[in-house]
Enzyme design. Structure first.
Site, short mmCIF file in Angstrom:
data_model
loop_
_atom_site.label_atom_id
_atom_site.label_comp_id
_atom_site.label_asym_id
_atom_site.label_seq_id
_atom_site.Cartn_x
_atom_site.Cartn_y
_atom_site.Cartn_z
CE LYS A 23 2.94 0.61 5.21
NZ LYS A 23 2.58 0.67 3.75
CD GLU A 39 -2.96 -0.48 2.58
OE1 GLU A 39 -3.16 -0.12 2.90
OE2 GLU A 39 -2.30 -1.76 3.29
NE ARG A 71 5.13 -7.23 10.84
CZ ARG A 71 3.97 -6.86 11.12
NH1 ARG A 71 3.18 -7.02 11.17
NH2 ARG A 71 4.83 -5.53 10.70
#
Length: 563
Positions: free
Chosen positions: A276, A40, A266
């Site tokens: 983020k 994104e 992750r």
């Protein structure tokens, strides 16, 4: 070699993802492998993303397939062209190439909207007039089922009319949403009539003001995979609970292919935050100097700090691909960086906290050049000439008036080796009015040029130096971990764990003159100091160097010992 026996420069060993792909190929479920990295564009990529990038591109390379770079740009209120450009730059820097396969979810907005109408027509979606807060409240909890919306049983005709009016811009933000009609009593909250479209009167970086309704990530993601004929949609574990919705949408829409989603753990690392949203707060609130601040875990920050892409690739490879989340000690990353730079970084000399040394028996007005190795373990790196003369700078910590037993550097009456040059002996210590040592008076042995004595005598200490008349002043920035604890935010407040001493700036450093012309992003080793890189803040007449990493993890050791 068969397709189920991957090999090549991207080889990262076997793991459960690669086993699944190999089995799919062997069973004929897929004739080719297509993966994608779908960021994104609402921030910069960090080292956690590197794992997903290298996994997706690496698998495509190993199995003879292709990997797409696709921007999942479904939220125009948080997306910027700056982020799109930075993401492409970072993916390329890691050594990955998407070729002609650069896509955006916004490329598919018209098709996605047609599929939204299809769901309405089939009775699988409806327009809801409830507010976002009402929808959240009615969704229920992990132990209580949700409640049906009072608008859930609208007719197909009414839903189509409202959806089309939403698209035409008739309603304000938040007035209505399109929801899937699935099961408000599902044990998976993601299946409790999730939102598929919302009204956002906001210009999009690519489509401008053409659209005022936008698909949610969950709706756009799987269908974009299907349009691009992705064979294996690889996601991190937080998307595991979303997989039933991913599959439900694929099953209820006339999509051109049937991708499958697989989740992997992750990358988490001590002393590091991978959110983020939080990283953006650090930038916006001025805790750091930008997304590429060398203290940040962003790929642009790591690059600016001088971390080689090769080190990140090796670190991700060594961390592996697993099903369960875990946290990697930052020391593992630092070890990989040091190992890489030790093999690749040229050597130079720099004095960070200078102390002047005068060689009294060296002729005044004379200077010479001594030969120095560019890399002690690489004969092909060659040598360079470094100026030497009567006045030098050495590191202040390399001299002690009253040295302890195991201190082998310079002291009054002691002889040491100046690297690549001569033996010197300290004869006098000059102090200022405050009693601080400001200068050392020494003599040298002209017969020891190159660092060896003809009579065979040995010295235990070798120290680096720079010639005072030839040295260039430089600002040196020393970076320490951004957080004071290995598990930032464990007590609920990430900002409370910020390290107030994460940046130390030295303004009086002196470096050898050969560093004046280097504008490379690659790090060099300042001998006996660590690895450093020239910072973009440098300008003509103003050298700025940032420490990439020390030669050993002294900061972490001092924190652990409480010093």
């Amino acid at each position: 070699m068969s397709a189920v026996e991957p090999a090549g420069p991207g080889e990262s060993g076997r793991d459960f993802i690669r086993d699944i792909i190999a089995a799919d190929l062997a069973a004929g479920r897929h004739s080719s492998i297509v993966t994608r990295f779908p960021p994104e564009p609402n921030g910069y990529l960090h080292i956690g993303h590197a794992k997903a990038i290298l996994l997706n591109f690496g698998i495509a390379d190993e199995f003879g397939g292709r990997c797409h770079l696709r921007f999942d740009d479904t939220n125009p209120t948080r997306e910027e062209q700056e982020y799109i450009d930075a993401i492409q730059r970072d993916v390329r820097w890691l050594g990955c190439d998407w070729g002609q396969h650069l896509y955006h979810a916004s490329d598919y907005f018209e098709q996605l909207y047609r599929w939204a109408e299809y769901l309405v027509e089939q009775g699988f979606a409806y327009v809801d007039d409830q507010s976002p807060e009402q929808i959240r409240t009615a969704r229920g909890t992990l132990t209580e089922p949700g409640r049906n919306s009072p608008y859930r049983n609208r007719s197909v005709a009414e839903n189509l009319d409202l959806l089309r009016r939403m698209r035409s811009g008739e309603f304000p933000n938040g007035a209505r949403v399109l929801r899937a009609r699935i099961d408000m009593a599902s044990g998976n909250i993601n299946l409790r009539d999730p939102v598929l479209y919302r009204i956002l009167h906001s210009a999009h970086p690519r489509t401008g003001t053409v659209w005022c309704i936008y698909p949610t990530y969950d709706f756009a993601h799987g269908q974009s995979d299907a349009i691009e004929r992705i064979s294996h949609s690889l996601c991190t574990l937080e998307f595991e609970d979303h997989r039933p919705l991913y599959d439900w949408l694929i099953e209820h829409l006339p999509v051109p292919s049937r991708p499958r989603q697989y989740e992997f753990a992750r990358l988490n690392m001590t002393y590091t935050v991978m959110s983020k949203r939080f990283l953006k707060r650090l930038v916006d609130d001025g805790h750091v100097k930008g997304w590429d601040d060398p203290r940040m875990p962003t790929l642009s920050g790591l690059r600016r700090r001088g971390i080689p892409a090769e080190a990140i690739r090796e670190f991700v490879k060594s961390a592996g691909v697993a099903r369960a989340n875990s946290t990697v000690d930052v020391g593992m990353f630092e070890h990989t960086v040091r190992d890489t730079l030790n093999r690749t970084a040229p050597r130079r000399m720099a004095v960070l906290r200078p102390l002047k040394l005068v060689i009294e028996n060296y002729p005044e007005g004379r200077s010479e050049e001594v030969e120095a190795l560019n890399h002690p373990d690489d004969d092909g790196a060659g040598t360079r000439l470094v100026p030497f003369g009567r006045e030098l700078y050495l590191e202040r910590e390399d001299f002690l008036e009253d040295p302890p037993k195991n201190f082998y550097r310079l002291a009054a009456g002691r002889e040491v080796r100046l690297r690549y040059a001569y033996f010197v002996t300290c004869r006098e210590v000059v102090k200022d009015a405050a009693g601080e040592v400001v200068e050392l008076r020494c003599i040298y042995d002209p017969a020891t040029r190159g660092g060896n004595a003809p009579d065979g005598r040995r010295v235990r200490g070798t120290i680096h130096w720079v010639s005072a008349p030839h040295a260039l002043p430089a600002e040196v920035r020393l970076y320490h971990p951004l957080f004071t604890r290995p598990d930032p935010g464990a007590d609920g407040d990430l900002f409370a764990d910020l390290n107030p001493n994460s940046l130390e700036v030295l303004t009086g450093a002196m470096v050898e003159p050969g560093l004046a012309g280097s504008n490379a992003e690659e790090a060099v080793q300042f001998e006996r100091q660590g690895y450093f890189v020239r910072d973009p803040d440098s300008a003509p007449g103003r050298l700025v160097f940032s420490r990439t990493i020390g030669l050993r993890d002294s900061w972490a050791r001092s924190q652990a010992s409480g010093n």
